[in-house]
Design a protein around this motif. Sequence first.
Motif, PDB file in Angstrom:
ATOM      1  N   LEU A  78       0.818  -1.218   0.000  1.00 21.98           N
ATOM      2  CA  LEU A  78       0.000   0.000   0.000  1.00 21.98           C
ATOM      3  C   LEU A  78       0.855   1.273   0.000  1.00 21.98           C
ATOM      4  O   LEU A  78       0.399   2.332   0.438  1.00 21.98           O
ATOM      5  CB  LEU A  78      -0.932   0.000   1.225  1.00 21.98           C
ATOM      6  CG  LEU A  78      -1.911  -1.167   1.316  1.00 21.98           C
ATOM      7  CD1 LEU A  78      -2.672  -1.122   2.626  1.00 21.98           C
ATOM      8  CD2 LEU A  78      -2.872  -1.137   0.150  1.00 21.98           C
ATOM      9  N   GLN A  79       2.083   1.170  -0.493  1.00 18.21           N
ATOM     10  CA  GLN A  79       2.986   2.328  -0.476  1.00 18.21           C
ATOM     11  C   GLN A  79       2.428   3.490  -1.303  1.00 18.21           C
ATOM     12  O   GLN A  79       2.561   4.649  -0.912  1.00 18.21           O
ATOM     13  CB  GLN A  79       4.380   1.933  -0.990  1.00 18.21           C
ATOM     14  CG  GLN A  79       5.414   3.038  -0.856  1.00 18.21           C
ATOM     15  CD  GLN A  79       5.664   3.453   0.581  1.00 18.21           C
ATOM     16  OE1 GLN A  79       5.783   2.623   1.460  1.00 18.21           O
ATOM     17  NE2 GLN A  79       5.742   4.751   0.812  1.00 18.21           N
ATOM     18  N   LYS A  80       1.800   3.201  -2.425  1.00 16.70           N
ATOM     19  CA  LYS A  80       1.214   4.267  -3.250  1.00 16.70           C
ATOM     20  C   LYS A  80       0.125   5.007  -2.482  1.00 16.70           C
ATOM     21  O   LYS A  80       0.031   6.231  -2.546  1.00 16.70           O
ATOM     22  CB  LYS A  80       0.658   3.712  -4.562  1.00 16.70           C
ATOM     23  CG  LYS A  80       1.730   3.314  -5.539  1.00 16.70           C
ATOM     24  CD  LYS A  80       1.139   2.836  -6.844  1.00 16.70           C
ATOM     25  CE  LYS A  80       2.233   2.404  -7.792  1.00 16.70           C
ATOM     26  NZ  LYS A  80       1.700   1.932  -9.066  1.00 16.70           N
TER      27      LYS A  80
ATOM     28  N   ASP B  93       1.818   7.217   0.007  1.00 15.44           N
ATOM     29  CA  ASP B  93       2.369   8.398  -0.671  1.00 15.44           C
ATOM     30  C   ASP B  93       1.274   9.418  -0.989  1.00 15.44           C
ATOM     31  O   ASP B  93       1.459  10.618  -0.810  1.00 15.44           O
ATOM     32  CB  ASP B  93       3.094   7.994  -1.956  1.00 15.44           C
ATOM     33  CG  ASP B  93       4.360   7.179  -1.680  1.00 15.44           C
ATOM     34  OD1 ASP B  93       4.869   7.232  -0.540  1.00 15.44           O
ATOM     35  OD2 ASP B  93       4.821   6.490  -2.606  1.00 15.44           O
ATOM     36  N   ILE B  94       0.137   8.935  -1.444  1.00 14.56           N
ATOM     37  CA  ILE B  94      -0.994   9.825  -1.758  1.00 14.56           C
ATOM     38  C   ILE B  94      -1.464  10.529  -0.487  1.00 14.56           C
ATOM     39  O   ILE B  94      -1.701  11.737  -0.482  1.00 14.56           O
ATOM     40  CB  ILE B  94      -2.141   9.036  -2.413  1.00 14.56           C
ATOM     41  CG1 ILE B  94      -1.753   8.600  -3.823  1.00 14.56           C
ATOM     42  CG2 ILE B  94      -3.423   9.849  -2.440  1.00 14.56           C
ATOM     43  CD1 ILE B  94      -2.707   7.590  -4.464  1.00 14.56           C
TER      44      ILE B  94
ATOM     45  N   GLU C  86       0.341  17.086   3.241  1.00 15.21           N
ATOM     46  CA  GLU C  86       1.187  18.249   2.978  1.00 15.21           C
ATOM     47  C   GLU C  86       0.364  19.385   2.365  1.00 15.21           C
ATOM     48  O   GLU C  86       0.544  20.552   2.719  1.00 15.21           O
ATOM     49  CB  GLU C  86       2.347  17.872   2.047  1.00 15.21           C
ATOM     50  CG  GLU C  86       3.408  17.026   2.707  1.00 15.21           C
ATOM     51  CD  GLU C  86       4.026  17.683   3.926  1.00 15.21           C
ATOM     52  OE1 GLU C  86       4.345  18.883   3.868  1.00 15.21           O
ATOM     53  OE2 GLU C  86       4.175  16.994   4.952  1.00 15.21           O
ATOM     54  N   GLU C  87      -0.525  19.058   1.447  1.00 14.49           N
ATOM     55  CA  GLU C  87      -1.391  20.074   0.851  1.00 14.49           C
ATOM     56  C   GLU C  87      -2.291  20.701   1.915  1.00 14.49           C
ATOM     57  O   GLU C  87      -2.487  21.914   1.946  1.00 14.49           O
ATOM     58  CB  GLU C  87      -2.250  19.454  -0.251  1.00 14.49           C
ATOM     59  CG  GLU C  87      -3.178  20.432  -0.930  1.00 14.49           C
ATOM     60  CD  GLU C  87      -4.054  19.773  -1.976  1.00 14.49           C
ATOM     61  OE1 GLU C  87      -5.043  20.416  -2.373  1.00 14.49           O
ATOM     62  OE2 GLU C  87      -3.775  18.638  -2.389  1.00 14.49           O
TER      63      GLU C  87
ATOM     64  N   THR D 208      -2.878   6.008  10.001  1.00 13.03           N
ATOM     65  CA  THR D 208      -3.520   4.698   9.915  1.00 13.03           C
ATOM     66  C   THR D 208      -2.739   3.792   8.975  1.00 13.03           C
ATOM     67  O   THR D 208      -2.439   2.634   9.309  1.00 13.03           O
ATOM     68  CB  THR D 208      -4.975   4.846   9.417  1.00 13.03           C
ATOM     69  OG1 THR D 208      -5.685   5.701  10.311  1.00 13.03           O
ATOM     70  CG2 THR D 208      -5.662   3.510   9.308  1.00 13.03           C
ATOM     71  N   VAL D 209      -2.390   4.314   7.802  1.00  9.70           N
ATOM     72  CA  VAL D 209      -1.646   3.512   6.828  1.00  9.70           C
ATOM     73  C   VAL D 209      -0.219   3.268   7.320  1.00  9.70           C
ATOM     74  O   VAL D 209       0.325   2.173   7.148  1.00  9.70           O
ATOM     75  CB  VAL D 209      -1.653   4.193   5.440  1.00  9.70           C
ATOM     76  CG1 VAL D 209      -0.833   3.394   4.444  1.00  9.70           C
ATOM     77  CG2 VAL D 209      -3.074   4.353   4.929  1.00  9.70           C
ATOM     78  N   GLU D 210       0.394   4.263   7.967  1.00  7.61           N
ATOM     79  CA  GLU D 210       1.744   4.074   8.499  1.00  7.61           C
ATOM     80  C   GLU D 210       1.761   2.996   9.584  1.00  7.61           C
ATOM     81  O   GLU D 210       2.705   2.209   9.657  1.00  7.61           O
ATOM     82  CB  GLU D 210       2.301   5.385   9.060  1.00  7.61           C
ATOM     83  CG  GLU D 210       2.897   6.273   8.006  1.00  7.61           C
ATOM     84  CD  GLU D 210       3.562   7.507   8.587  1.00  7.61           C
ATOM     85  OE1 GLU D 210       3.386   7.811   9.786  1.00  7.61           O
ATOM     86  OE2 GLU D 210       4.253   8.187   7.818  1.00  7.61           O
ATOM     87  N   THR D 211       0.740   2.973  10.413  1.00  6.95           N
ATOM     88  CA  THR D 211       0.650   1.947  11.454  1.00  6.95           C
ATOM     89  C   THR D 211       0.539   0.567  10.820  1.00  6.95           C
ATOM     90  O   THR D 211       1.197  -0.384  11.268  1.00  6.95           O
ATOM     91  CB  THR D 211      -0.569   2.214  12.367  1.00  6.95           C
ATOM     92  OG1 THR D 211      -0.442   3.516  12.941  1.00  6.95           O
ATOM     93  CG2 THR D 211      -0.683   1.187  13.467  1.00  6.95           C
ATOM     94  N   LEU D 212      -0.256   0.467   9.788  1.00  3.20           N
ATOM     95  CA  LEU D 212      -0.380  -0.798   9.067  1.00  3.20           C
ATOM     96  C   LEU D 212       0.969  -1.215   8.483  1.00  3.20           C
ATOM     97  O   LEU D 212       1.363  -2.377   8.581  1.00  3.20           O
ATOM     98  CB  LEU D 212      -1.435  -0.665   7.960  1.00  3.20           C
ATOM     99  CG  LEU D 212      -1.736  -1.900   7.136  1.00  3.20           C
ATOM    100  CD1 LEU D 212      -2.261  -3.021   8.024  1.00  3.20           C
ATOM    101  CD2 LEU D 212      -2.744  -1.565   6.052  1.00  3.20           C
ATOM    102  N   LYS D 213       1.679  -0.251   7.918  1.00  2.00           N
ATOM    103  CA  LYS D 213       2.993  -0.533   7.347  1.00  2.00           C
ATOM    104  C   LYS D 213       3.954  -1.014   8.436  1.00  2.00           C
ATOM    105  O   LYS D 213       4.685  -1.994   8.238  1.00  2.00           O
ATOM    106  CB  LYS D 213       3.555   0.719   6.671  1.00  2.00           C
ATOM    107  CG  LYS D 213       4.928   0.515   6.059  1.00  2.00           C
ATOM    108  CD  LYS D 213       5.438   1.774   5.399  1.00  2.00           C
ATOM    109  CE  LYS D 213       6.803   1.574   4.782  1.00  2.00           C
ATOM    110  NZ  LYS D 213       7.295   2.785   4.117  1.00  2.00           N
TER     111      LYS D 213
END
Length: 145
Positions: free
Chosen positions: A8-10, A13-14, A20-21, A106-111
């Motif tokens: 799920l790296q993409k 990144d998204i 950041e935006e 959430t995604v970082e924790t999964l990673k």
Amino acid sequence: MEGYKFRLQKLLDIRLDKEEESKRNFKEAQRNKTLTEQKLLDLKEKQNKYTLGSSKETIVEQKIRRAFLDSVIRSIDEVSIDLNKKNQILEEKRVELKQKQIERKTVETLKDKQLKAFIKEQQLIEQKTNDEFALYGFIRNHEGR
């Protein structure tokens, strides 16, 4: 870690880009609010400066000063309304930024969990290999006796 690929790296990144935006939008809203606050302070200083007239003023000067003060007071009211709107926008941007941070985390924790599981699996494989080598060495040493 070598050999590990987060599927799920993409997505991560998204989500990082969106965060950041959102940070940039929040900072812009903060800057706009600060500028409006400064404008309001400047107008209030003008109001205080010109509120007290001198006894040497002519009637025309008093009328001009009064008209100017009325204009400044209307401007203060308008800028106050604008400041309230900017405070509301800033709060919306703050909530949006928090949400983007939560989505990213959430995604970082999964990673992180997947990476730990991968490392544990690699350590188990390495331990199993080491145990087999130790067993073969033991068998070889005891066969010669």
